[in-house]
Enzyme design. Sequence first.
Site, PDB file in Angstrom:
ATOM      1  N   ILE A 170       0.840  -1.211   0.000  1.00 39.24           N
ATOM      2  CA  ILE A 170       0.000   0.000   0.000  1.00 39.24           C
ATOM      3  C   ILE A 170       0.865   1.248   0.000  1.00 39.24           C
ATOM      4  CG2 ILE A 170      -1.970  -1.159   1.034  1.00 39.24           C
ATOM      5  CD1 ILE A 170      -1.251   0.194   3.700  1.00 39.24           C
ATOM      6  N   GLY A 171       2.162   1.031  -0.218  1.00 37.06           N
ATOM      7  CA  GLY A 171       3.063   2.158  -0.337  1.00 37.06           C
ATOM      8  C   GLY A 171       4.205   2.117   0.666  1.00 37.06           C
ATOM      9  N   LYS A 173       8.087  -6.802  14.235  1.00 36.71           N
ATOM     10  CA  LYS A 173       6.708  -6.372  14.495  1.00 36.71           C
ATOM     11  C   LYS A 173       6.342  -5.232  13.540  1.00 36.71           C
ATOM     12  CE  LYS A 173       7.497  -5.849  19.175  1.00 36.71           C
ATOM     13  NZ  LYS A 173       7.227  -5.785  20.640  1.00 36.71           N
ATOM     14  N   GLY A 218       3.462   0.414  10.960  1.00 36.51           N
ATOM     15  CA  GLY A 218       2.632   1.321  10.167  1.00 36.51           C
ATOM     16  C   GLY A 218       1.882   2.329  11.028  1.00 36.51           C
ATOM     17  N   GLU A 219       1.194   1.832  12.024  1.00 36.76           N
ATOM     18  CA  GLU A 219       0.385   2.703  12.856  1.00 36.76           C
ATOM     19  C   GLU A 219       1.153   3.391  13.990  1.00 36.76           C
ATOM     20  OE1 GLU A 219      -1.851  -0.097  11.827  1.00 36.76           O
ATOM     21  OE2 GLU A 219      -3.851   0.828  11.760  1.00 36.76           O
TER      22      GLU A 219
END
Lengths: 758, 758
Positions: free
Chosen positions: A484-485, A711, A714-715
């Site tokens: 997704i990038g 782990k 992203g968030e």
Amino acid sequence: MRKKVYFIEPEDSTLLYHEEYRDKKTIKPEIAPEPKKDKFEIIGQSTSRIDGRRIVTGRAPFTHDVKLRGMLCGKILRSPHACADIISMNLSKARDLPGVKAVLQLKEGRVKYAGEQVAAVAAKDEKTATEALKLIEVEYKPLPFVVTVEKAMEDGAPKVHGDRDRENVPRKPFNDYNRGDIEKGFNEAEVVIERTYKTAVEIHHPAETHGSVARWEGDRLTVWDSTQSIFGVRDGLAYWLKVPASRIKVIKKYMGGGFGSKLGINDYTVAAALLAREAKKPVKIILSREENSLCVGNRPSSLQTIKGGVKKDGTLTALHLKNYTSGGIGRGDRCAEPIMDVYKCPNLKVEEYTVYTNTGASRPTRAPGHVQGTFALEGFMEELANEINMDPLELRKKNYATKNRGGTGIPYSSKGLDKCYELGAEKIGWKRRNKKPGQGNRTVKRGLGMASQIWWGTGRPGTSADIKLHRDGSVEAICGTQDIGCGTRTYMATVAAETLGLKPEHITVKLGNTEYPWCGSSGGSTTTPSVAPAVRDAALKAADYLKKLAANELKINPEEVSQKEGKFFARSNPKKSIPFNELLGELRREAVFHGECSGRPSEYAYNTFSAHFVEVEVDTDTGQIKVLRVVAAHESGRILNPRTAESQVVGGITQGISTALLEGRIMDNTTGNVVNRNLRDYKIATTLDMPEIIPIFVDSIDPYINNLGTKGLGEPPRIPISGAIANAVYNAIGIHLREIPMTPDKVLEALKTEGGAG
Amino acid sequence: MRKKVYFIEPEDSTLLYHEEYRDKKTIKPEIAPEPKKDKFEIIGQSTSRIDGRRIVTGRAPFTHDVKLRGMLCGKILRSPHACADIISMNLSKARDLPGVKAVLQLKEGRVKYAGEQVAAVAAKDEKTATEALKLIEVEYKPLPFVVTVEKAMEDGAPKVHGDRDRENVPRKPFNDYNRGDIEKGFNEAEVVIERTYKTAVEIHHPAETHGSVARWEGDRLTVWDSTQSIFGVRDGLAYWLKVPASRIKVIKKYMGGGFGSKLGINDYTVAAALLAREAKKPVKIILSREENSLCVGNRPSSLQTIKGGVKKDGTLTALHLKNYTSGGIGRGDRCAEPIMDVYKCPNLKVEEYTVYTNTGASRPTRAPGHVQGTFALEGFMEELANEINMDPLELRKKNYATKNRGGTGIPYSSKGLDKCYELGAEKIGWKRRNKKPGQGNRTVKRGLGMASQIWWGTGRPGTSADIKLHRDGSVEAICGTQDIGCGTRTYMATVAAETLGLKPEHITVKLGNTEYPWCGSSGGSTTTPSVAPAVRDAALKAADYLKKLAANELKINPEEVSQKEGKFFARSNPKKSIPFNELLGELRREAVFHGECSGRPSEYAYNTFSAHFVEVEVDTDTGQIKVLRVVAAHESGRILNPRTAESQVVGGITQGISTALLEGRIMDNTTGNVVNRNLRDYKIATTLDMPEIIPIFVDSIDPYINNLGTKGLGEPPRIPISGAIANAVYNAIGIHLREIPMTPDKVLEALKTEGGAG
């Protein structure tokens, strides 16, 4: 004339992409092998993205770039009303327009938000399609509506789901969590405070707007979709179209961002497939920026009241969170996870309520719930520290939890948050902070603040990848995931190359196709810890096989074989070797090795952590907040590629600053519509708003999580930043801002009201 | 101006598609499980093709139907000379023609047959491409040539491969086989005869001519090809283009026949890829019928002399075959397999020689070598029987071999030829045959003849297939094989459905894509015995898994679970059941089961057999032979679907009659070109030439070959028919015709020369 109506209810459809999270009793997670302490050559090094050149030179094919022979332009007609009953719809004039190939009614009965799709057309070009939309005659009966939480909670407010006999605020909280004895906790406290925090509705604005291309070949459907979940879109289409999933293929090659609103099936994708079936030609629907603002989802607002008790030494005794969150016509966000987990606190009560409004349904937005919950929790921790006159960092350390559920649960598999505190504080120069918040008389004031974060970011067991070895020596790494990038291609190549003793450019990466091995949605910071271990697993199997083959060729034992730099050789005598390509020439046919992301031991909790330290400057004349510097110390297990990891951190902080200072959807209570539905009126942070960002990765390899000890990331960088900014602002001007976005008007208003410094 | 020359030598490239036959030391075949004597519900039943409706209604996409956005038309310039040196080539005028997007020189140095490709163009449409071809200026130096075997064998004939210092007839036979003591064998014989048989060059004429579409996306190539070997084309393209196989995808969905000339890579496919790369647009090259006649391959001619010794009781004592076969500029066919294997004969000598001519290289043609070899052998058996005054069927029974290599090797896994003799003879009414060949005085005479056949037709170990189960209950059967027109889709669906207790229409079949599990070329009658066992293997694994899942749901033991009609149920209590779709809903994600075609025990020989019995009518006035009836008794193991199997038999016999009576390439010794290079001048059999055909399948399940006990059937019906016709003609008119095609002029000439009946 045929009359066909297709019902696509976003409220229900949101369920679809959560299905894969369900733990099914039939699947037992296996135990992940402990990641070896191998010295890696490529993994852990900063390497450039293998697709970087292609992307920046405009040669990477995005969904917007898909052009098929005979492809039509699809457009959606949307309700102008926030609430109305559709009395009748006449499509015939639109159908009669030359160049129009299909017109479909998509909705009947009640529309519940402005922007809801009601009909769709496919025509030979965009101009004709736009013209045709205007020729669709819809007779509406407008009804009363509410578009803000405040209005929705008023007595006698119009009921958003009145047709389903549902209150705007269902009595039963969707999250009702209790631990310990909350009353006892408050009794034990020496200081108790209660504060209310507010966060705005935030709109998803990926660089590439949403869009789908649908093509039927006989009874088989192929869809190119700008999606975070090709398998979710496939299964969603199967569900809505009543077509077997076996006959649907979803493809996504490159994508200009997706932050939650591209998870799972979207209604315009179903519309594209329906139009294509009707027109017997491929149909492309690309949403405009305005449509993107109305109907693809958003981060719901929150209204969080926290009451907390603490002893004077900083020991937390009780926390109580009450949250009202608007999911529009859908469910709101669960914002309580941070307060439930991040600090040691034996007594906790959580009540979270959805408030329905006549606005588009919410969708997960990069760290759904955690962004809102952390803003409130971390602001509250600052205020608590202030009350007991304690360094807020010390308060956090005092309540450090090594087990989940606020210290009452199971141990974390790894938790490097203490190290994040140490390294981050040192780097920002935590000692420099104002001893007295708001001290000094300068107009422009500086302050330091910090906040902590917890997130999941573990892999999905069962995520699959194949390594395919060709007889000409070429190698494929294949996974049905979607980049997704974030650089999925790059680490797939890196992990495969590392494991097979090759260079990343040797690996052909294939992804973004539901015919490839299964992978879940790219959401929840799960992609790296799902895909990388699966590729590693497959590549280890391939390497094992090739070592046996090489041993046979070299006439030595397989254990004696080592591989490096495109060669297999005898460890004891490196001159005794066979080149990789030559060895593969010995295969009778291409050889495929299947790998999976394993399960994890259930006796640990798996989470990611970070602490952000921020320095801000507040202009007390203008109310302008300027973020000067962010030190972002993260613990996400093994970092596969520091360069792409840093990009994640920079991206998350950019969006976080945007959330903290700029973003907020504005609804018009009169028209029921979104006021700022373009990027002129809806502000997002740009490069000019960016501070110096210093990412720090705590050296950690999670020993239990998967075969690479890695782990998600992203968030995490998206979560603590707005709280850290608010706390830094407090340190600068001595006023706690409890509402984001912290726009200049709010700063000035607060300065006036509270009579703070300045 | 750039000068790029690409060399594509058919002579060498033919090697490529034989590679996969090589047995590699690294792969050990496993032992096939004995096919169970399960009572099947669907397998073995005559079912219609699942894609039949789609094909006959014109909706099935063939390579000819591929239309891509911006696609160009590619055309090949071919040498008009049978042998010439290219002195110079000027492409600039062609390049300057408006609409021309790419022009490439494909050849330099010597061209060796008329029709060899020398240059190629890609242009916006066919008209422009054709025009551009005319603008390419090639200066040739014409050289002496030979285009017939007779001329090539003459002393002082121009050497076809003189530039490589190679004789037209290499001294060393390419097949040099000896067994027993041939001299001793002839000494033991009571009768010795020697006869010479001749077969013509036959041109491949699939309904769909050859063609390819090539498209580049960055460094990745996709090719749609009318091919019998998608993986062979992929690997061939990788070899010729020096592009990793990992970056090439080959697709073939539907195909209008391929009888060997579409095995592996073809030079026009490489040309399409080169043009597409040059033009940066997709390029489609579809060969004309004329090109198909010149340069895609052909069945080579043979000139076979058999000397044989027999005792008066019919016992064969010695056989000696000497064969001259022309492969054009390539190698000829190995025609000796039938004589090496089919009859018990301890003493055998075989010498086979290639004769080079300046004509297109040969390619395997439905039963390569066996068609020619069987025509000679079976004619010779008839003549031997005649010499010793024995029923020719009795002579065959007398020399029946239960072991291979003429009874000197290992036993056949199954050999139902004796049963074929029995059932075929009974059905045709073998007793009706003329006791004295040519007896009677009628102008139109009837006769009966027969011939036997041996072929391989076993599966390729390692052929792979997947069964994919979706959570919505749908099922995929996936294999990277190509259905060349024989019904692969249908038996894939049938085998999967049977094994999973479903109906065939429940199964979504996916094939024809190199991204699917590996499968070899569709040639050698290997597809069914490769793909069906692989699908069966995968489906058995899926069924096993589902039974466990069902047992869990039904709370019974897995052994108690049975499945049928879309349900899993307790064998002891069928009411205790769970529907298939519901059970799959319990899966956490799609589930994939991988199956393979296993190896076979090496102590057996695996072959297919048949005997054709033919009744003909010969008009001794016109020389016309009319085939009235064919009884085709076949042993090919378990017949999966009698209806599609019958189609194979009818198709093979149609082509066999064509070979026997009509087909033969005519070369012009003056121009060096093919005279009959269209379907007006080159005759093939049509429905009007068809007799009554009665297929008989001997009830046989090969116990060792694979998990279904099934063998191939593609080539077998093509093999014995021409020999059987010649023998029936002998029975009718008392003259042995030893050359095919048996055209009326040859019949009349023979009647005149030998003064036979009539």
